[in-house]
Motif scaffolding. Structure first.
Motif, PDB file in Angstrom:
ATOM      1  N   ALA A  88      -9.418  20.401  17.967  1.00  0.00           N
ATOM      2  CA  ALA A  88      -9.083  21.553  17.131  1.00  0.00           C
ATOM      3  C   ALA A  88      -9.445  21.310  15.692  1.00  0.00           C
ATOM      4  CB  ALA A  88      -7.340  21.723  17.060  1.00  0.00           C
ATOM      5  N   GLU A  89     -10.627  20.387  15.653  1.00  0.00           N
ATOM      6  CA  GLU A  89     -11.052  20.111  14.306  1.00  0.00           C
ATOM      7  C   GLU A  89     -11.343  21.209  13.481  1.00  0.00           C
ATOM      8  OE1 GLU A  89     -11.365  17.623  11.255  1.00  0.00           O
ATOM      9  OE2 GLU A  89     -10.390  16.941  13.258  1.00  0.00           O
ATOM     10  N   ASP A  90     -11.988  22.236  14.127  1.00  0.00           N
ATOM     11  CA  ASP A  90     -12.723  23.346  13.457  1.00  0.00           C
ATOM     12  C   ASP A  90     -11.844  24.522  13.572  1.00  0.00           C
ATOM     13  OD1 ASP A  90     -13.357  23.712  16.020  1.00  0.00           O
ATOM     14  OD2 ASP A  90     -15.276  24.406  15.791  1.00  0.00           O
ATOM     15  N   HIS A  91     -10.619  24.216  13.883  1.00  0.00           N
ATOM     16  CA  HIS A  91      -9.746  25.585  13.990  1.00  0.00           C
ATOM     17  C   HIS A  91      -9.305  26.124  12.621  1.00  0.00           C
ATOM     18  CE1 HIS A  91      -6.152  27.929  15.089  1.00  0.00           C
ATOM     19  NE2 HIS A  91      -6.372  27.721  16.272  1.00  0.00           N
ATOM     20  N   PRO A  92      -9.448  27.438  12.670  1.00  0.00           N
ATOM     21  CA  PRO A  92      -9.066  28.135  11.202  1.00  0.00           C
ATOM     22  C   PRO A  92      -7.808  27.957  10.713  1.00  0.00           C
ATOM     23  CG  PRO A  92     -10.050  29.710  12.882  1.00  0.00           C
ATOM     24  CD  PRO A  92      -9.789  28.306  13.800  1.00  0.00           C
ATOM     25  N   MET A  93      -6.770  27.528  11.547  1.00  0.00           N
ATOM     26  CA  MET A  93      -5.382  27.072  10.639  1.00  0.00           C
ATOM     27  C   MET A  93      -5.725  25.924  10.187  1.00  0.00           C
ATOM     28  SD  MET A  93      -2.461  27.782   9.772  1.00  0.00           S
ATOM     29  CE  MET A  93      -2.033  29.187  10.864  1.00  0.00           C
ATOM     30  N   LEU A  94      -6.445  24.792  10.586  1.00  0.00           N
ATOM     31  CA  LEU A  94      -6.606  23.338   9.991  1.00  0.00           C
ATOM     32  C   LEU A  94      -7.385  23.496   8.611  1.00  0.00           C
ATOM     33  CD1 LEU A  94      -7.712  21.179  12.816  1.00  0.00           C
ATOM     34  CD2 LEU A  94      -5.422  21.113  11.392  1.00  0.00           C
ATOM     35  N   LYS A  95      -8.275  24.625   8.649  1.00  0.00           N
ATOM     36  CA  LYS A  95      -9.125  25.150   7.289  1.00  0.00           C
ATOM     37  C   LYS A  95      -7.904  25.529   6.468  1.00  0.00           C
ATOM     38  CE  LYS A  95     -13.405  26.062   9.769  1.00  0.00           C
ATOM     39  NZ  LYS A  95     -14.349  26.830  10.099  1.00  0.00           N
ATOM     40  N   VAL A  96      -7.322  26.331   6.734  1.00  0.00           N
ATOM     41  CA  VAL A  96      -6.058  27.025   5.770  1.00  0.00           C
ATOM     42  C   VAL A  96      -5.133  25.886   5.385  1.00  0.00           C
ATOM     43  CG1 VAL A  96      -4.294  28.436   5.651  1.00  0.00           C
ATOM     44  CG2 VAL A  96      -6.309  29.321   6.780  1.00  0.00           C
ATOM     45  N   LEU A  97      -4.757  24.805   6.420  1.00  0.00           N
ATOM     46  CA  LEU A  97      -3.833  24.024   6.031  1.00  0.00           C
ATOM     47  C   LEU A  97      -4.482  22.908   4.792  1.00  0.00           C
ATOM     48  CD1 LEU A  97      -2.138  23.274   9.289  1.00  0.00           C
ATOM     49  CD2 LEU A  97      -1.167  24.241   7.214  1.00  0.00           C
ATOM     50  N   ARG A  98      -5.607  22.728   5.069  1.00  0.00           N
ATOM     51  CA  ARG A  98      -6.468  21.708   4.186  1.00  0.00           C
ATOM     52  C   ARG A  98      -6.559  22.461   2.712  1.00  0.00           C
ATOM     53  NH1 ARG A  98     -10.112  20.361   9.104  1.00  0.00           N
ATOM     54  NH2 ARG A  98      -9.056  18.306   9.747  1.00  0.00           N
ATOM     55  N   ALA A  99      -6.939  23.513   2.807  1.00  0.00           N
ATOM     56  CA  ALA A  99      -7.038  24.367   1.433  1.00  0.00           C
ATOM     57  C   ALA A  99      -5.958  24.280   0.857  1.00  0.00           C
ATOM     58  CB  ALA A  99      -7.467  25.971   1.861  1.00  0.00           C
ATOM     59  N   ALA A 100      -4.713  24.430   1.331  1.00  0.00           N
ATOM     60  CA  ALA A 100      -3.209  24.439   0.776  1.00  0.00           C
ATOM     61  C   ALA A 100      -3.067  23.040   0.138  1.00  0.00           C
ATOM     62  CB  ALA A 100      -2.362  24.868   2.016  1.00  0.00           C
ATOM     63  N   LEU A 101      -3.843  22.069   0.390  1.00  0.00           N
ATOM     64  CA  LEU A 101      -3.681  20.892  -0.087  1.00  0.00           C
ATOM     65  C   LEU A 101      -4.563  20.565  -1.142  1.00  0.00           C
ATOM     66  CD1 LEU A 101      -2.602  18.480   2.802  1.00  0.00           C
ATOM     67  CD2 LEU A 101      -1.086  19.481   1.039  1.00  0.00           C
ATOM     68  N   ALA A 102      -5.714  21.159  -1.114  1.00  0.00           N
ATOM     69  CA  ALA A 102      -6.720  21.212  -2.118  1.00  0.00           C
ATOM     70  C   ALA A 102      -6.204  21.333  -3.601  1.00  0.00           C
ATOM     71  CB  ALA A 102      -8.085  22.020  -1.879  1.00  0.00           C
ATOM     72  N   ASP A 103      -6.897  20.526  -4.624  1.00  0.00           N
ATOM     73  CA  ASP A 103      -6.648  20.779  -5.707  1.00  0.00           C
ATOM     74  C   ASP A 103      -6.702  22.160  -6.471  1.00  0.00           C
ATOM     75  OD1 ASP A 103      -5.534  18.085  -6.236  1.00  0.00           O
ATOM     76  OD2 ASP A 103      -7.817  17.384  -6.861  1.00  0.00           O
TER      77      ASP A 103
END
Length: 90
Positions: free
Chosen positions: A60-75
């Motif tokens: 699931a490495e390129d799943h859109p939800m993972l991108k959203v979750l990572r963005a939520a943790l970004a500074d």
């Protein structure tokens, strides 16, 4: 109560991973619904980190939800002044 029900009680994030062809916009919308349901006494950043740990897999490495979750943790960028009297007089 299963492990994922603790930090995803409505199963919103789990269901997002099950939707075939989900777009990043749809994933953001689902994430917003999830975030609005996090109790005020809980650390949302820590909850997002738990979701990432639970749902990150090589398949699931390129799943859109993972991108959203990572963005939520970004500074987040520092807030800027956007006008007002002091901005006009400077």
């Amino acid at each position: 109560m299963t492990k994922d029900q603790v930090f995803d009680p409505k199963g919103l994030i789990r269901e997002a991973f099950a939707i075939e062809g989900i777009s990043e916009g749809e994933a953001r919308s689902i994430f917003l619904d999830w975030a609005l349901g996090v109790p005020a006494d809980r650390d949302t950043q820590a909850e997002v980190q738990r979701l990432l740990q639970h749902y990150t897999t090589s398949s699931a490495e390129d799943h859109p939800m993972l991108k959203v979750l990572r963005a939520a943790l970004a500074d987040k960028p520092a807030p800027r002044r956007r006008g007002g009297r002091a901005g006009r007089l400077a």
